[in-house]
Design a protein around this motif. Structure first.
Motif, mmCIF file in Angstrom:
data_model
loop_
_atom_site.group_PDB
_atom_site.id
_atom_site.type_symbol
_atom_site.label_atom_id
_atom_site.label_comp_id
_atom_site.label_asym_id
_atom_site.label_seq_id
_atom_site.Cartn_x
_atom_site.Cartn_y
_atom_site.Cartn_z
ATOM 1 N N THR A 1 8.811 4.357 1.887
ATOM 2 C CA THR A 1 8.495 4.528 0.468
ATOM 3 C C THR A 1 8.018 3.217 -0.146
ATOM 4 O O THR A 1 7.030 3.199 -0.893
ATOM 5 C CB THR A 1 9.739 5.056 -0.287
ATOM 6 N N ILE A 2 8.687 2.123 0.171
ATOM 7 C CA ILE A 2 8.278 0.823 -0.367
ATOM 8 C C ILE A 2 6.898 0.445 0.164
ATOM 9 O O ILE A 2 6.033 -0.008 -0.599
ATOM 10 C CB ILE A 2 9.322 -0.263 -0.048
ATOM 11 N N ARG A 3 6.658 0.629 1.463
ATOM 12 C CA ARG A 3 5.333 0.303 2.030
ATOM 13 C C ARG A 3 4.258 1.092 1.317
ATOM 14 O O ARG A 3 3.213 0.541 0.918
ATOM 15 C CB ARG A 3 5.273 0.596 3.531
ATOM 16 N N THR A 4 4.499 2.377 1.103
ATOM 17 C CA THR A 4 3.523 3.228 0.434
ATOM 18 C C THR A 4 3.315 2.771 -1.004
ATOM 19 O O THR A 4 2.169 2.693 -1.479
ATOM 20 C CB THR A 4 3.992 4.699 0.480
ATOM 21 N N ARG A 5 4.389 2.462 -1.701
ATOM 22 C CA ARG A 5 4.299 2.000 -3.090
ATOM 23 C C ARG A 5 3.510 0.690 -3.174
ATOM 24 O O ARG A 5 2.789 0.451 -4.144
ATOM 25 C CB ARG A 5 5.701 1.834 -3.669
ATOM 26 N N LEU A 6 3.630 -0.153 -2.148
ATOM 27 C CA LEU A 6 2.890 -1.411 -2.111
ATOM 28 C C LEU A 6 1.414 -1.207 -1.786
ATOM 29 O O LEU A 6 0.610 -2.127 -1.925
ATOM 30 C CB LEU A 6 3.506 -2.353 -1.073
ATOM 31 N N GLY A 7 1.059 -0.015 -1.324
ATOM 32 C CA GLY A 7 -0.328 0.292 -0.995
ATOM 33 C C GLY A 7 -0.798 -0.340 0.299
ATOM 34 O O GLY A 7 -1.984 -0.598 0.469
ATOM 35 N N LEU A 8 0.134 -0.582 1.217
ATOM 36 C CA LEU A 8 -0.208 -1.202 2.493
ATOM 37 C C LEU A 8 -0.222 -0.188 3.622
ATOM 38 O O LEU A 8 0.599 0.731 3.642
ATOM 39 C CB LEU A 8 0.813 -2.296 2.836
ATOM 40 N N THR A 9 -1.123 -0.385 4.555
ATOM 41 C CA THR A 9 -1.110 0.409 5.776
ATOM 42 C C THR A 9 -0.017 -0.160 6.681
ATOM 43 O O THR A 9 0.494 -1.271 6.449
ATOM 44 C CB THR A 9 -2.455 0.326 6.520
ATOM 45 N N GLN A 10 0.298 0.564 7.727
ATOM 46 C CA GLN A 10 1.270 0.051 8.688
ATOM 47 C C GLN A 10 0.767 -1.243 9.316
ATOM 48 O O GLN A 10 1.528 -2.187 9.508
ATOM 49 C CB GLN A 10 1.566 1.096 9.766
ATOM 50 N N ALA A 11 -0.527 -1.310 9.614
ATOM 51 C CA ALA A 11 -1.098 -2.518 10.220
ATOM 52 C C ALA A 11 -1.028 -3.700 9.258
ATOM 53 O O ALA A 11 -0.704 -4.821 9.670
ATOM 54 C CB ALA A 11 -2.540 -2.253 10.639
ATOM 55 N N GLN A 12 -1.311 -3.476 7.979
ATOM 56 C CA GLN A 12 -1.239 -4.563 6.998
ATOM 57 C C GLN A 12 0.193 -5.076 6.857
ATOM 58 O O GLN A 12 0.421 -6.280 6.822
ATOM 59 C CB GLN A 12 -1.767 -4.102 5.645
ATOM 60 N N LEU A 13 1.147 -4.150 6.760
ATOM 61 C CA LEU A 13 2.544 -4.563 6.632
ATOM 62 C C LEU A 13 3.003 -5.299 7.880
ATOM 63 O O LEU A 13 3.725 -6.299 7.787
ATOM 64 C CB LEU A 13 3.453 -3.372 6.348
ATOM 65 N N ARG B 1 12.548 -5.494 -0.060
ATOM 66 C CA ARG B 1 13.054 -5.380 -1.443
ATOM 67 C C ARG B 1 12.415 -6.443 -2.331
ATOM 68 O O ARG B 1 12.080 -6.182 -3.479
ATOM 69 C CB ARG B 1 14.561 -5.463 -1.451
ATOM 70 N N ALA B 2 12.217 -7.650 -1.799
ATOM 71 C CA ALA B 2 11.555 -8.707 -2.572
ATOM 72 C C ALA B 2 10.109 -8.324 -2.872
ATOM 73 O O ALA B 2 9.634 -8.495 -4.004
ATOM 74 C CB ALA B 2 11.618 -10.031 -1.814
ATOM 75 N N TYR B 3 9.402 -7.782 -1.881
ATOM 76 C CA TYR B 3 8.027 -7.330 -2.104
ATOM 77 C C TYR B 3 7.996 -6.226 -3.148
ATOM 78 O O TYR B 3 7.123 -6.192 -4.009
ATOM 79 C CB TYR B 3 7.391 -6.817 -0.807
ATOM 80 N N ASP B 4 8.955 -5.324 -3.075
ATOM 81 C CA ASP B 4 9.022 -4.208 -4.019
ATOM 82 C C ASP B 4 9.269 -4.709 -5.448
ATOM 83 O O ASP B 4 8.826 -4.089 -6.407
ATOM 84 C CB ASP B 4 10.115 -3.228 -3.594
ATOM 85 N N GLU B 5 9.951 -5.836 -5.568
ATOM 86 C CA GLU B 5 10.241 -6.404 -6.892
ATOM 87 C C GLU B 5 9.148 -7.352 -7.389
ATOM 88 O O GLU B 5 9.266 -7.928 -8.460
ATOM 89 C CB GLU B 5 11.588 -7.128 -6.855
ATOM 90 N N GLY B 6 8.073 -7.505 -6.591
ATOM 91 C CA GLY B 6 6.925 -8.268 -7.070
ATOM 92 C C GLY B 6 6.594 -9.545 -6.336
ATOM 93 O O GLY B 6 5.561 -10.154 -6.596
ATOM 94 N N TYR B 7 7.447 -9.994 -5.412
ATOM 95 C CA TYR B 7 7.143 -11.206 -4.662
ATOM 96 C C TYR B 7 5.946 -10.953 -3.750
ATOM 97 O O TYR B 7 5.841 -9.916 -3.116
ATOM 98 C CB TYR B 7 8.340 -11.650 -3.814
ATOM 99 N N ARG B 8 5.020 -11.916 -3.709
ATOM 100 C CA ARG B 8 3.865 -11.830 -2.816
ATOM 101 C C ARG B 8 3.645 -13.176 -2.141
ATOM 102 O O ARG B 8 3.444 -14.182 -2.823
ATOM 103 C CB ARG B 8 2.588 -11.451 -3.575
ATOM 104 N N PRO B 9 3.671 -13.224 -0.801
ATOM 105 C CA PRO B 9 3.362 -14.486 -0.107
ATOM 106 C C PRO B 9 1.871 -14.785 -0.236
ATOM 107 O O PRO B 9 1.072 -13.927 -0.610
ATOM 108 C CB PRO B 9 3.751 -14.187 1.339
ATOM 109 N N LYS B 10 1.503 -16.006 0.083
ATOM 110 C CA LYS B 10 0.106 -16.438 -0.039
ATOM 111 C C LYS B 10 -0.844 -15.623 0.834
ATOM 112 O O LYS B 10 -2.011 -15.448 0.502
ATOM 113 C CB LYS B 10 -0.028 -17.921 0.304
ATOM 114 N N ASP B 11 -0.353 -15.130 1.970
ATOM 115 C CA ASP B 11 -1.222 -14.379 2.894
ATOM 116 C C ASP B 11 -1.182 -12.871 2.650
ATOM 117 O O ASP B 11 -1.497 -12.084 3.547
ATOM 118 C CB ASP B 11 -0.859 -14.697 4.340
ATOM 119 N N TRP B 12 -0.830 -12.448 1.443
ATOM 120 C CA TRP B 12 -0.751 -11.019 1.118
ATOM 121 C C TRP B 12 -2.133 -10.379 1.241
ATOM 122 O O TRP B 12 -3.124 -10.942 0.767
ATOM 123 C CB TRP B 12 -0.227 -10.851 -0.307
ATOM 124 N N PRO B 13 -2.219 -9.210 1.872
ATOM 125 C CA PRO B 13 -3.519 -8.525 2.010
ATOM 126 C C PRO B 13 -4.103 -8.162 0.643
ATOM 127 O O PRO B 13 -3.384 -7.809 -0.276
ATOM 128 C CB PRO B 13 -3.182 -7.246 2.790
#
Length: 66
Positions: free
Chosen positions: A8-20, A53-65
């Motif tokens: 659910t979190i991956r889908t909410r983030l809009g990422l494919t399995q490969a991107q995640l 959970r951090a990604y779901d709360e808005g954290y994004r690393p520099k290499d985010w797709p």
């Protein structure tokens, strides 16, 4: 975290399995698929659950797709 929440979190983030997989440092997208599968899923490692959970709360690393 169970496999449904992970998916659910991956889908909410809009990422494919490969991107995640890339974001998490996995070498194969199959590792994400193994966590998300309906039957006999692999457990979500604790560190990965914390990151999700951090990604779901808005954290994004520099290499985010994009």
């Amino acid at each position: 975290m169970d496999n449904d929440e992970f998916r659910t979190i991956r889908t909410r983030l809009g990422l494919t399995q490969a991107q995640l997989a890339g974001v998490l440092g996995y070498l194969r997208s199959m590792q994400v698929s193994e966590i998300e599968r309906e039957t006999n899923p692999k457990p979500v490692p604790r560190a990965v659950a914390l990151l999700m959970r951090a990604y779901d709360e808005g954290y994004r690393p520099k290499d985010w797709p994009r």
